[in-house]
Design a protein around this motif. Structure first.
Motif, PDB file in Angstrom:
ATOM      1  N   LEU A 136      23.171 -14.670 -18.616  1.00  0.00           N
ATOM      2  CA  LEU A 136      24.219 -15.212 -17.764  1.00  0.00           C
ATOM      3  C   LEU A 136      24.578 -14.243 -16.648  1.00  0.00           C
ATOM      4  O   LEU A 136      24.864 -14.652 -15.519  1.00  0.00           O
ATOM      5  N   ASP A 137      24.587 -12.945 -16.982  1.00  0.00           N
ATOM      6  CA  ASP A 137      24.968 -11.932 -16.008  1.00  0.00           C
ATOM      7  C   ASP A 137      24.310 -10.620 -16.410  1.00  0.00           C
ATOM      8  O   ASP A 137      24.170 -10.332 -17.603  1.00  0.00           O
ATOM      9  N   GLY A 138      23.907  -9.822 -15.425  1.00  0.00           N
ATOM     10  CA  GLY A 138      23.272  -8.547 -15.708  1.00  0.00           C
ATOM     11  C   GLY A 138      21.770  -8.710 -15.851  1.00  0.00           C
ATOM     12  O   GLY A 138      21.195  -9.725 -15.469  1.00  0.00           O
ATOM     13  N   THR A 139      21.138  -7.696 -16.428  1.00  0.00           N
ATOM     14  CA  THR A 139      19.687  -7.683 -16.621  1.00  0.00           C
ATOM     15  C   THR A 139      19.375  -7.178 -18.014  1.00  0.00           C
ATOM     16  O   THR A 139      20.025  -6.257 -18.507  1.00  0.00           O
ATOM     17  N   VAL A 140      18.368  -7.774 -18.634  1.00  0.00           N
ATOM     18  CA  VAL A 140      17.925  -7.352 -19.952  1.00  0.00           C
ATOM     19  C   VAL A 140      16.413  -7.188 -19.928  1.00  0.00           C
ATOM     20  O   VAL A 140      15.708  -8.037 -19.390  1.00  0.00           O
ATOM     21  N   GLU A 141      15.943  -6.081 -20.480  1.00  0.00           N
ATOM     22  CA  GLU A 141      14.507  -5.883 -20.679  1.00  0.00           C
ATOM     23  C   GLU A 141      14.216  -6.246 -22.122  1.00  0.00           C
ATOM     24  O   GLU A 141      14.872  -5.756 -23.037  1.00  0.00           O
ATOM     25  N   LEU A 142      13.226  -7.124 -22.326  1.00  0.00           N
ATOM     26  CA  LEU A 142      12.929  -7.659 -23.651  1.00  0.00           C
ATOM     27  C   LEU A 142      11.534  -7.301 -24.100  1.00  0.00           C
ATOM     28  O   LEU A 142      10.620  -7.190 -23.283  1.00  0.00           O
ATOM     29  N   ALA A 144       8.884  -8.848 -27.051  1.00  0.00           N
ATOM     30  CA  ALA A 144       8.550  -9.816 -28.096  1.00  0.00           C
ATOM     31  C   ALA A 144       7.113  -9.520 -28.481  1.00  0.00           C
ATOM     32  O   ALA A 144       6.187  -9.826 -27.729  1.00  0.00           O
ATOM     33  N   GLY A 145       6.917  -8.887 -29.633  1.00  0.00           N
ATOM     34  CA  GLY A 145       5.576  -8.436 -29.998  1.00  0.00           C
ATOM     35  C   GLY A 145       5.138  -7.361 -29.018  1.00  0.00           C
ATOM     36  O   GLY A 145       5.865  -6.422 -28.748  1.00  0.00           O
ATOM     37  N   ASP A 146       3.948  -7.513 -28.430  1.00  0.00           N
ATOM     38  CA  ASP A 146       3.448  -6.549 -27.451  1.00  0.00           C
ATOM     39  C   ASP A 146       3.861  -6.896 -26.026  1.00  0.00           C
ATOM     40  O   ASP A 146       3.630  -6.117 -25.106  1.00  0.00           O
ATOM     41  N   ALA A 147       4.431  -8.065 -25.812  1.00  0.00           N
ATOM     42  CA  ALA A 147       4.800  -8.513 -24.463  1.00  0.00           C
ATOM     43  C   ALA A 147       6.167  -7.967 -24.068  1.00  0.00           C
ATOM     44  O   ALA A 147       7.087  -7.909 -24.888  1.00  0.00           O
ATOM     45  N   ARG A 148       6.294  -7.601 -22.783  1.00  0.00           N
ATOM     46  CA  ARG A 148       7.561  -7.091 -22.246  1.00  0.00           C
ATOM     47  C   ARG A 148       7.967  -7.941 -21.052  1.00  0.00           C
ATOM     48  O   ARG A 148       7.125  -8.347 -20.257  1.00  0.00           O
ATOM     49  N   TYR A 149       9.279  -8.186 -20.934  1.00  0.00           N
ATOM     50  CA  TYR A 149       9.814  -9.028 -19.866  1.00  0.00           C
ATOM     51  C   TYR A 149      11.100  -8.404 -19.330  1.00  0.00           C
ATOM     52  O   TYR A 149      11.821  -7.742 -20.067  1.00  0.00           O
ATOM     53  N   THR A 150      11.396  -8.684 -18.067  1.00  0.00           N
ATOM     54  CA  THR A 150      12.684  -8.346 -17.481  1.00  0.00           C
ATOM     55  C   THR A 150      13.316  -9.657 -17.048  1.00  0.00           C
ATOM     56  O   THR A 150      12.710 -10.441 -16.311  1.00  0.00           O
ATOM     57  N   VAL A 151      14.529  -9.928 -17.545  1.00  0.00           N
ATOM     58  CA  VAL A 151      15.218 -11.180 -17.261  1.00  0.00           C
ATOM     59  C   VAL A 151      16.574 -10.837 -16.643  1.00  0.00           C
ATOM     60  O   VAL A 151      17.359 -10.094 -17.224  1.00  0.00           O
ATOM     61  N   ALA A 152      16.824 -11.395 -15.448  1.00  0.00           N
ATOM     62  CA  ALA A 152      18.066 -11.113 -14.718  1.00  0.00           C
ATOM     63  C   ALA A 152      19.035 -12.287 -14.856  1.00  0.00           C
ATOM     64  O   ALA A 152      18.648 -13.380 -15.305  1.00  0.00           O
ATOM     65  N   ASN A 169      19.632  -3.140 -22.235  1.00  0.00           N
ATOM     66  CA  ASN A 169      20.275  -3.319 -20.943  1.00  0.00           C
ATOM     67  C   ASN A 169      20.029  -2.057 -20.113  1.00  0.00           C
ATOM     68  O   ASN A 169      20.641  -1.026 -20.363  1.00  0.00           O
ATOM     69  N   PRO A 170      19.135  -2.144 -19.089  1.00  0.00           N
ATOM     70  CA  PRO A 170      18.832  -0.974 -18.282  1.00  0.00           C
ATOM     71  C   PRO A 170      19.806  -0.776 -17.120  1.00  0.00           C
ATOM     72  O   PRO A 170      19.724   0.224 -16.410  1.00  0.00           O
ATOM     73  N   GLY A 171      20.719  -1.725 -16.937  1.00  0.00           N
ATOM     74  CA  GLY A 171      21.599  -1.705 -15.764  1.00  0.00           C
ATOM     75  C   GLY A 171      22.830  -0.845 -15.924  1.00  0.00           C
ATOM     76  O   GLY A 171      23.033  -0.167 -16.939  1.00  0.00           O
ATOM     77  N   ASP A 172      23.690  -0.928 -14.881  1.00  0.00           N
ATOM     78  CA  ASP A 172      24.941  -0.173 -14.860  1.00  0.00           C
ATOM     79  C   ASP A 172      26.138  -1.025 -15.276  1.00  0.00           C
ATOM     80  O   ASP A 172      27.249  -0.515 -15.359  1.00  0.00           O
ATOM     81  N   ALA A 173      25.918  -2.326 -15.487  1.00  0.00           N
ATOM     82  CA  ALA A 173      26.999  -3.245 -15.852  1.00  0.00           C
ATOM     83  C   ALA A 173      26.609  -3.979 -17.135  1.00  0.00           C
ATOM     84  O   ALA A 173      25.428  -4.076 -17.468  1.00  0.00           O
ATOM     85  N   PRO A 174      27.593  -4.506 -17.868  1.00  0.00           N
ATOM     86  CA  PRO A 174      27.273  -5.269 -19.079  1.00  0.00           C
ATOM     87  C   PRO A 174      26.388  -6.470 -18.748  1.00  0.00           C
ATOM     88  O   PRO A 174      26.453  -7.027 -17.653  1.00  0.00           O
ATOM     89  N   ALA A 175      25.559  -6.847 -19.712  1.00  0.00           N
ATOM     90  CA  ALA A 175      24.727  -8.046 -19.596  1.00  0.00           C
ATOM     91  C   ALA A 175      25.235  -9.058 -20.616  1.00  0.00           C
ATOM     92  O   ALA A 175      25.432  -8.718 -21.784  1.00  0.00           O
ATOM     93  N   ASP A 176      25.462 -10.290 -20.168  1.00  0.00           N
ATOM     94  CA  ASP A 176      25.871 -11.358 -21.066  1.00  0.00           C
ATOM     95  C   ASP A 176      24.674 -12.246 -21.320  1.00  0.00           C
ATOM     96  O   ASP A 176      24.064 -12.783 -20.393  1.00  0.00           O
ATOM     97  N   VAL A 177      24.339 -12.396 -22.601  1.00  0.00           N
ATOM     98  CA  VAL A 177      23.105 -13.062 -23.005  1.00  0.00           C
ATOM     99  C   VAL A 177      23.404 -14.110 -24.075  1.00  0.00           C
ATOM    100  O   VAL A 177      24.194 -13.869 -24.986  1.00  0.00           O
ATOM    101  N   VAL A 178      22.755 -15.272 -23.958  1.00  0.00           N
ATOM    102  CA  VAL A 178      22.817 -16.301 -24.993  1.00  0.00           C
ATOM    103  C   VAL A 178      21.425 -16.408 -25.607  1.00  0.00           C
ATOM    104  O   VAL A 178      20.437 -16.596 -24.884  1.00  0.00           O
ATOM    105  N   TRP A 179      21.354 -16.258 -26.924  1.00  0.00           N
ATOM    106  CA  TRP A 179      20.098 -16.392 -27.664  1.00  0.00           C
ATOM    107  C   TRP A 179      20.151 -17.710 -28.433  1.00  0.00           C
ATOM    108  O   TRP A 179      21.117 -17.972 -29.142  1.00  0.00           O
TER     109      TRP A 179
END
Length: 185
Positions: A136-142, A144-152, A169-179
């Motif tokens: 929802l907000d911020g950035t998360v590096e994920l 899953a297995g051997d695969a890597r993703y960056t989702v903003a 969370n590699p950023g400077d602000a909180p990331a809000d995420v829905v799983w």
């Protein structure tokens, strides 16, 4: 006291319910991680017989053994001693605040969790199957297995995973995420 010592028609209560749930929780996480009894025993530095007996509720593990198993399964020890959900494990790390969006019902395969991940913190969903992640907000590096993703913020990702999904969370602000996860059936 092993659960087999109590008559089947007498319900567990209090601490007995907690003790009775340890073995099935260890078994479920071992299977989710794709580990054999021997592999888990090696990772936890305990005997294969110990893992087998714990999973079958033929023995109650010592605190030390439970800590070793929890560490080997990459799960917080509270997962094994809290009552409630045994099917989904969304781990709470320091700096990640998690709120369940769906009831803790082991009978359902669908789970929803909202997580606020502070800068530098980690979060993980360990429920093999399919995961839809919406940032929802911020950035998360994920991972899953051997695969890597960056989702903003405003982006979504759908992955299949046998071992769950881990995010930071590699950023400077909180990331809000829905799983939203659907467990393998």
């Amino acid at each position: 006291m092993p659960s087999s010592a109590r008559p089947a028609d007498v319900p567990a209560s209090g601490w007995e319910a907690v003790v009775d749930s340890i073995g099935p929780k260890v078994h479920a996480l071992r299977r989710e991680r794709g580990l054999t009894l021997q592999q888990l025993a090696h990772l936890a530095d305990v005997s294969t017989a110990t893992v087998h007996k714990v999973e079958r509720s033929d023995m109650v593990p010592t605190v030390t053994t439970l800590l070793k198993l929890a560490t080997a399964l990459d799960a917080p020890i509270r997962h094994f001693v809290e009552t409630g959900d045994t099917g989904s494990l969304h781990t709470r790390f320091a700096g990640a605040d998690t709120t369940a969006l769906t009831p803790d019902d082991p009978a359902t395969r669908l789970r929803g969790v909202a997580t606020r991940v502070e800068p530098g913190a980690e979060t993980a969903g360990r429920r093999p199957g399919e995961t839809l992640l919406l940032v929802l907000d911020g950035t998360v590096e994920l991972q899953a297995g051997d695969a890597r993703y960056t989702v903003a913020g405003g982006e979504a990702l759908h992955v299949r995973s046998a071992t769950g999904v881990r995010g930071t969370n590699p950023g400077d602000a909180p990331a809000d995420v829905v799983w939203v996860t659907i467990a393998e059936g």
